[in-house]
Design a protein around this motif. Structure first.
Motif, short mmCIF file in Angstrom:
data_model
loop_
_atom_site.label_atom_id
_atom_site.label_comp_id
_atom_site.label_asym_id
_atom_site.label_seq_id
_atom_site.Cartn_x
_atom_site.Cartn_y
_atom_site.Cartn_z
N HIS A 74 0.86 -1.19 0.00
CA HIS A 74 0.00 0.00 0.00
C HIS A 74 0.90 1.23 0.00
N ASP A 78 5.69 4.87 5.31
CA ASP A 78 6.67 3.92 5.85
C ASP A 78 6.91 2.74 4.92
N HIS A 79 6.13 2.64 3.84
CA HIS A 79 6.28 1.54 2.88
C HIS A 79 6.77 2.01 1.51
N ASP A 170 0.19 -4.54 7.82
CA ASP A 170 -0.78 -3.44 7.88
C ASP A 170 -2.21 -3.93 7.62
N HIS A 201 -4.42 -1.78 12.63
CA HIS A 201 -3.48 -2.92 12.68
C HIS A 201 -3.99 -4.01 13.61
N HIS A 223 6.02 -5.52 11.85
CA HIS A 223 5.42 -4.18 11.99
C HIS A 223 5.17 -3.88 13.47
ZN LIG Z 1 3.00 0.47 7.90
#
Ligand SMILES: [Zn+2]
Ligand SMILES: [Zn+2]
Length: 253
Positions: A74, A78-79, A170, A201, A223
């Protein structure tokens, strides 16, 4: 197939900048977590899932000299925010293949307009090829990867199954028919943020419940927030076939 956990931390990483939380101050290397990502290698192929702000450091640390593509779960920062650091790979290999939902490509095209522009590029800007993912298997290297569709609060997110390995992060909600795609796994990786519930989450309890529904041979949690606690303490509380992932951990399937 070899899996390297490049990062196992939640969005701020561990330690958090300026934090005096005991987990952030821990000397144990397993309590230091870069933003979440995995390297998946088989035959001569190397694919990375997600490309967060620590991508450069992760590629150096894992001594990666070639990648065959980046597959996105996604569009959260942070990704995705390490995308500019594909440059060394681009200089050696040419256009880097990216795999993502079309909504994720739209977000990347806004943030990294200079990479995706079809006009004249500033010298040194990398180029990519785009392969849109829908919720059906797609080819990477010489295998088919199956997307696992879920929700991250209200945001659609993909997990991925590579043969008998699946990587989900996620996730908060997954429909039963998607869970059916996860039967017969050797290894399942799934997000477990902390013990307290969270809007987008799985917390630890939800992750363990999910693992007991999917029934992989082994499961790894990723995560992770500093709020989950010290690595060694959390590991002791887990069932026999469930492990807390940590940065640099390598497993072979
Ligand atoms: Zn994340
Ligand atoms: Zn996210």
């Amino acid at each position: 197939m070899r899996i390297t956990f490049l990062g196992t931390g939640t969005s701020q990483g561990i330690p958090i900048i300026g934090s005096k939380h005991p987990v952030c101050l821990s000397d144990n290397s397993k309590d230091k977590r870069l933003r979440v990502s995995v390297l998946i290698e088989w035959d001569d192929y190397a694919f990375v899932v997600d490309c967060g702000p620590d991508f450069r450091q992760q590629m150096l640390r894992a001594k990666v000299s070639k990648i065959d593509g980046i597959i996105f779960t996604h569009e959260h920062a942070d990704h995705t925010m390490g995308l500019d650091d594909i440059r060394p790979f681009f200089f050696r290999q040419g256009d880097i293949p990216l795999y993502a939902h079309k909504r994720v490509f739209a977000a990347l095209e806004k943030r990294f307009d200079y990479i995706f522009t079809t006009g004249k590029k500033y010298p040194g800007v990398p180029s990519v090829t785009k392969q849109e993912i829908i919720n059906s298997p797609f080819r990477v290297g010489n295998i088919d990867v199956t997307p696992i569709d879920g929700l991250h609060y209200k945001l659609q997110v993909f997990g991925f199954r590579f043969k008998d390995f699946a990587y989900l992060t996620d996730m908060k909600t997954i429909e039963d028919e998607e869970i059916e795609k996860l039967r017969g796994l050797d290894v399942l990786v799934v997000n477990a943020l902390r013990e307290e519930p969270h809007i987008s989450h799985f917390n630890l309890e939800e992750a363990l419940e999910f693992i007991s529904r999917v029934k992989p041979k082994r499961a790894y949690l990723t995560h992770i927030s500093h709020l989950l606690g010290f690595h060694e303490d959390v590991q002791q509380k887990l069932p026999d076939n469930v492990f807390l992932a940590y940065d640099n951990l390598q497993i072979t399937i």
